[in-house]
Design an enzyme around this catalytic site. Structure first.
Site: not given
Length: 481
Positions: A129, A183, A186-187, A190
């Site tokens: 990231s 990940k 995480h996205n 986001e």
């Protein structure tokens, strides 16, 4: 001569910048791209930055690496990753390690890790990231796979990662698909974070009439306080940008159709599979889908009626700006709380034993969702490693309590003004639903039992029961033989 420390396959923006980052930290790097022209362009532009070896076949790449070899694959997610792995697997030797640094679906990573293990190869699925700038100057790295494979490349990965207070933004996540799962979530966070910022912008612009310049100043001020984060910082920059050759703000000339690459959707799908109420992130995904229906929205705008918006006084405007700041902070807490609940559920389901506090630590720098209050998340898990929900941690409990009245005023004003704020509203509904000891699901179970004999449980005694609603109305216990 086999003398290079790591190979990089794929020299698009991310692969190119990671290769440069590795070289800048002393690693000797062999580089390969499917099209020779891109390899030539890379060497022409960056050969002077470090010890690079251009390879024009995968065989040449592997011969340039000292064993046990490590190769970072930076190609488009999906079939191209499988093609690269299959081709390299025919050349590599047992003990060599492949690293997939793209945004691969974690289920694919688990499959690839199992196949690699059968061939005696190490396989890391690594979330990266930070975008192109992070890749070059220091990303947040989330590697998952065999521990021994991670140990093989740990020094290089930590060297190129972002650093906060001297701590590398890289840590071992867990086995097989753990890195890419983290990940993905995480996205997803986001997505929610960006949607909340967009709704804040829309509310302040549509409901109270602020222009892009005024909003840029507001976001810049917010970035000096509790909302300090990379996304708030760049929001101010985007709003302040003027259109080249014109006096208007550039943001006003950008089409209102948001694209997505799939990780937000994957996050919502995974949450459904794991039974996690990921409402804020899912609303953010839906909002992007709705934005893509541009022609339909243009047509509907001249057909469907909305409320009449009243004038907002200067004092009301100032008050609503302050309310929005508090509401944004509260809704962001909920987005992270839901995301970390999802991470905990995935860790349990797939037996990964993910350290949630370490994720907050490595997300403090390099990554897109880096923010001031990640330190608070790290501290919360340090104090309570088995914390069920971030909202229950003392700091976040108090923050939500102090912000909730402003949060409610924002949602009410937006509804009255006809300005959609699905992420704010769903986050508030989640907060209100989570804090209730008893909700309306008793009626849902009664209805399910009525039309489908699905049974229900009672509050006053043990057992499962069914009422013969349409027959004699009698209640029978169904879990006794």
């Amino acid at each position: 001569m086999a003398e290079h420390a790591i190979g990089v396959v794929g020299l698009a923006t991310m692969g190119m910048n990671l290769a440069r980052n590795l070289a800048s930290h002393g690693a000797s790097v062999a580089v390969y791209n499917r099209t020779q022209r891109r390899t030539d362009e890379f060497m022409s532009a960056f050969a002077g930055e470090g010890d690079f070896h251009p390879a024009f076949t995968l065989e040449e790449l592997t011969k340039a690496l000292r064993p046990p070899r490590a190769i970072l694959i930076m190609v488009k997610a999906g079939a191209p990753v499988d093609e690269a792995i299959d081709a390299l697997s025919l050349i590599l030797k047992p003990g060599d390690t492949l690293i997939d640094g793209g945004n691969s679906l974690f289920h694919d990573t688990r499959r690839r890790a199992a196949a690699a293990a059968q061939r005696g190869l190490g396989f890391l699925g690594m979330g990266v990231s930070g975008g192109e700038e992070g890749a070059l100057h220091g990303p947040s790295l989330m590697p998952g796979g065999p521990r021994e494979s991670y140990d093989r490349v740990e020094e290089m990965l930590k060297a190129i990662s972002a650093k906060v207070d001297g701590v590398p933004c890289c840590t071992y996540i867990g086995p097989d698909g753990a890195g890419h799962f983290v990940k993905m979530v995480h996205n997803g966070i986001e997505y929610a974070d960006i949607q909340l910022i967009a709704e804040s912008y829309d509310f302040l612009r549509q409901a109270i009439g602020l222009d892009a310049n005024e909003l840029a100043a507001i976001f810049r001020a917010w970035n000096e306080g509790e909302l300090q984060s990379y996304l708030i910082e760049i929001t101010a920059n985007v709003l302040a940008k003027r259109d080249d050759g014109a006096g208007a703000a550039l943001v006003d000339q950008i089409e209102d159709e948001a694209e997505q690459k799939g990780t937000g959707r994957w996050t919502s799908q995974s949450a459904l599979e794991l039974g996690v109420p990921l409402t804020g992130i899912t609303e953010a995904v839906f909002a992007r889908m709705l934005s893509s229906q541009k022609l339909e929205r243009v047509t509907a705008s001249s057909i469907l009626a909305g409320p009449t918006r009243g004038n907002v006084t200067a004092s009301e405007r100032s008050s609503l700006v302050d309310d929005m700041r508090e509401a944004l902070y509260a809704a962001k807490i909920v987005a992270y709380a839901q995301g970390f609940e999802h991470l905990a559920a995935g860790s349990k389901e797939y037996q990964w034993t993910i350290d949630l506090g370490s994720l907050a630590t490595i997300w403090r720098g390099g990554c897109i969702i880096r923010a001031k209050f990640l330190n608070r998340i790290r501290d919360a898990y340090a104090e309570q490693p088995e914390l069920a929900n971030l909202m229950l941690a003392p700091f976040f409990k108090e923050a939500l309590e102090s912000s909730q009245e402003a949060w409610r005023r924002v949602v009410k004003h937006a509804v009255d003004a006809g300005v959609p704020i699905p992420a704010f509203a769903s986050s508030l509904a989640y907060y209100d639903g989570y804090r209730r000891a008893r909700g309306p699901a008793n009626l849902i179970q009664g209805l399910r039992d009525y039309f489908g004999s699905h049974t229900y449980r009672r509050t006053d005694r043990e057992g499962a029961y069914h009422t013969r609603w349409a027959q004699d109305g009698a209640e029978v216990r169904t879990d006794q033989t």
